[in-house]
Design a protein around this motif. Structure first.
Motif, mmCIF file in Angstrom:
data_model
loop_
_atom_site.group_PDB
_atom_site.id
_atom_site.type_symbol
_atom_site.label_atom_id
_atom_site.label_comp_id
_atom_site.label_asym_id
_atom_site.label_seq_id
_atom_site.Cartn_x
_atom_site.Cartn_y
_atom_site.Cartn_z
ATOM 1 N N ASN A 459 0.841 -1.197 0.000
ATOM 2 C CA ASN A 459 0.000 0.000 0.000
ATOM 3 C C ASN A 459 0.878 1.250 0.000
ATOM 4 O O ASN A 459 1.634 1.483 0.936
ATOM 5 N N HIS A 460 0.769 2.043 -1.075
ATOM 6 C CA HIS A 460 1.496 3.297 -1.144
ATOM 7 C C HIS A 460 0.581 4.506 -0.929
ATOM 8 O O HIS A 460 0.996 5.647 -1.125
ATOM 9 N N ALA A 461 -0.665 4.246 -0.526
ATOM 10 C CA ALA A 461 -1.614 5.357 -0.393
ATOM 11 C C ALA A 461 -1.181 6.369 0.643
ATOM 12 O O ALA A 461 -1.475 7.561 0.529
ATOM 13 N N ASN A 462 -0.481 5.906 1.685
ATOM 14 C CA ASN A 462 -0.047 6.814 2.736
ATOM 15 C C ASN A 462 1.346 7.360 2.489
ATOM 16 O O ASN A 462 1.924 8.009 3.365
ATOM 17 N N VAL A 467 5.675 8.309 -3.979
ATOM 18 C CA VAL A 467 5.193 8.024 -5.335
ATOM 19 C C VAL A 467 5.400 9.237 -6.228
ATOM 20 O O VAL A 467 5.842 9.124 -7.380
ATOM 21 N N LEU A 468 5.075 10.431 -5.705
ATOM 22 C CA LEU A 468 5.244 11.650 -6.484
ATOM 23 C C LEU A 468 6.707 11.857 -6.847
ATOM 24 O O LEU A 468 7.045 12.190 -7.992
ATOM 25 N N ASP A 493 4.448 -0.265 -8.525
ATOM 26 C CA ASP A 493 3.217 -0.730 -7.901
ATOM 27 C C ASP A 493 2.704 0.382 -7.005
ATOM 28 O O ASP A 493 3.362 0.768 -6.054
ATOM 29 N N THR A 494 1.540 0.905 -7.330
ATOM 30 C CA THR A 494 0.972 1.980 -6.524
ATOM 31 C C THR A 494 0.062 1.454 -5.442
ATOM 32 O O THR A 494 -0.589 2.211 -4.742
ATOM 33 N N GLY A 495 -0.027 0.146 -5.305
ATOM 34 C CA GLY A 495 -0.884 -0.409 -4.255
ATOM 35 C C GLY A 495 -2.362 -0.190 -4.516
ATOM 36 O O GLY A 495 -3.149 -0.136 -3.598
ATOM 37 N N ALA A 496 -2.736 -0.040 -5.798
ATOM 38 C CA ALA A 496 -4.107 0.324 -6.108
ATOM 39 C C ALA A 496 -5.033 -0.868 -6.235
ATOM 40 O O ALA A 496 -6.227 -0.700 -6.294
#
Length: 499
Positions: A459-462, A467-468, A493-496
């Motif tokens: 998970n890269h949401a946090n 990512v940017l 992998d953006t964890g989406a």
């Protein structure tokens, strides 16, 4: 194989959807050059009608999934979680399920399909004449019909709304719904405590590009009366004015009357701004006075801010993140740290508190929980955006079964539902630690064996900053090598993918 017959490997319904996708491919590849203007308008209208009709099939499938608890095969705990995560409808799951609730045919105790709650609405959707957005408005209006209204009046109201929904846009339909409600209860005598309890609520919207948030509420009469008194005192002219260093702050009862009178003379804030500043002062008072207790999921109920050492030193950089997931400008972080006893966590600094407990304890210490706030930023399960403040600490290697130690590098942040979703069963997730690559040290979530997608995810949401930065680095490499923007590629992998 004859048209309509299922293949040997899958049922008829899946074959039908495969043919539907094949037909959609044909439609997308067919040019509209041979259509007259009138025919082209008909194409757009038929497209809209087809999209509306699909809601009826969607409702039937979701009801069947819920009745069978089939969502567990995808590692979901509820049908809501399935819609949110697996179908990737996180921003509209409630709205979609409200549509299913309104037009779906739910089974009774004997398994027989009942009529839809809103039969005329369901009929209009099946015919492609009522859109999903108008179903939302019908649900919204019907929830406001007084509980004491005559059942026949409720049915008439729904039928009338469905009638108008065929021709009016959602905004106009909402206005018409208000008129219908006025006809049902012209004197307001039918509305009672049940209706007020049903309609009460408070909603905190997401932060916008300026990091501002919108707060909306439907207050019951008692809450409104209490709020009136609080604002009359805390939002009085001169009180809690952040623009005036001489303004009395905190408890108005302890303010010097002369200082308050002088501050009131200087106060040129609007009523809305005074209400906002009073609310902010109340929150600070509750936090500093210990009104929230000593612990929430093992974290102190205070503002916990994560920031890099260089950003704090330079007082510049990307906004800091709190344990609840909110973003704070660096200036506000410095002011918070200077004015109160909040928790400020600085990366790359060391603490004297013990972060490695081994097998001494199963439960994580407060220091470990605060450290996990900065490292994880929130629940680490793919697709989840729950904050650290609303999560627990999960042992990556299970503590009781596999002797997993209570060390910070064997623990990860996981919200309650995802923490409980991990286990040895076929319908449960597994977790490991990545040992190499850009995600080394982060937790990898492995889908249940019954999940249709077996790709492990991080998970890269946090970690949007990482990512940017990776995207920026990719863009700079492309530009330096002479490639254009058409060859842009995102992170590995953006964890989406859904949990």
């Amino acid at each position: 194989m004859a048209l309509g017959e299922p293949s040997a490997s899958q049922p008829l319904l899946l074959d039908q959807y495969e043919r539907l996708h094949a037909l959609l491919d044909e439609i997308s590849e067919t040019a509209s050059t041979d259509c007259s203007d009138t025919d082209l308008l008909k194409v757009a209208m038929e497209h809209e009608r087809a999209e509306r009709r699909m809601l009826t099939s969607f409702a039937a499938h979701i009801i069947d999934i819920d009745e069978r608890s089939a969502y567990r095969k995808a590692g979901s705990q509820t049908v809501t979680n399935f819609v949110t995560s697996v179908l990737n409808r996180s921003g509209e799951a409630t709205r979609l399920l409200n549509r299913v609730w309104a037009i779906g045919k739910f089974p009774d105790m004997q398994g027989e399909a009942l009529e839809p709650r809103f039969p005329e609405t369901a009929k209009g959707v099946a015919q492609g004449e009522i859109s999903g957005r108008n179903v939302d408005v019908i649900v919204e209006v019907m929830k406001k019909v007084p509980a004491a209204a005559d059942p026949a009046d409720r049915e008439a109201a729904e039928a009338t709304l469905a009638h108008y929904a065929r021709d009016y846009d959602p905004s106009s339909l909402r206005e018409l719904g208000g008129r219908i409600l006025a006809h049902l209860d012209p004197d307001g005598t039918l509305t009672d405590d049940r209706d007020r309890a049903r309609m009460r609520g408070m909603r905190l919207g997401p932060q916008d590009a300026q990091l501002m948030s919108k707060l909306t509420a439907d207050l019951d009469p008692k809450t409104r009366a209490m709020l009136d008194v609080v604002l009359a005192v805390w939002a009085a002219p001169g009180m809690n004015n952040p623009d005036d260093p001489e303004s009395p702050v905190g408890d108005p009862g302890s303010a010097d009357p002369d200082a308050l009178a002088a501050a009131a003379e200087r106060d040129n804030r609007s009523t809305a701004k005074r209400n906002h500043d009073a609310f902010s002062a109340l929150l600070r008072y509750a936090l500093d006075d210990g009104a929230l207790g000593r612990s929430h999921h093992g974290l102190p109920p205070h503002v916990i801010v994560t920031i890099t050492e260089s950003a704090l030193r330079n007082r510049a950089g990307a906004p800091a993140r709190t344990a609840t997931g909110a973003l704070l400008p660096i200036k506000d972080v410095v002011e918070l740290a200077a004015e109160s006893q909040q928790y400020l966590e600085v990366f790359r600094d060391h603490t004297s508190e013990v972060l490695y407990l081994g097998r001494a304890k199963r439960l994580a210490s407060r220091a470990q929980r605060i450290a996990a706030v900065g490292r994880d930023g929130g629940c680490t399960c793919p697709r989840c955006t729950r904050s650290s403040f609303d999560s627990e600490l999960h042992h990556v290697a299970e503590w009781t079964a596999d002797d997993g130690p209570t060390d910070i590098d064997n623990m990860t942040t996981a919200c309650g539902p995802h923490n409980r979703a991990v286990g040895p069963g076929d319908d449960q997730w597994a977790t490991t630690i990545a040992t190499d690559g850009v995600d080394a040290g982060r937790v990898v979530w492995h889908p249940p064996t019954s999940h249709p997608d077996q790709t492990p995810k991080v998970n890269h949401a946090n970690r949007t900053d990482e990512v940017l930065n990776r995207m920026r680095a990719d863009a700079r490499r492309r530009r330096s090598s002479g490639h254009g923007q058409d060859e842009a590629s995102g992170p590995t992998d953006t964890g989406a993918d859904p949990p």
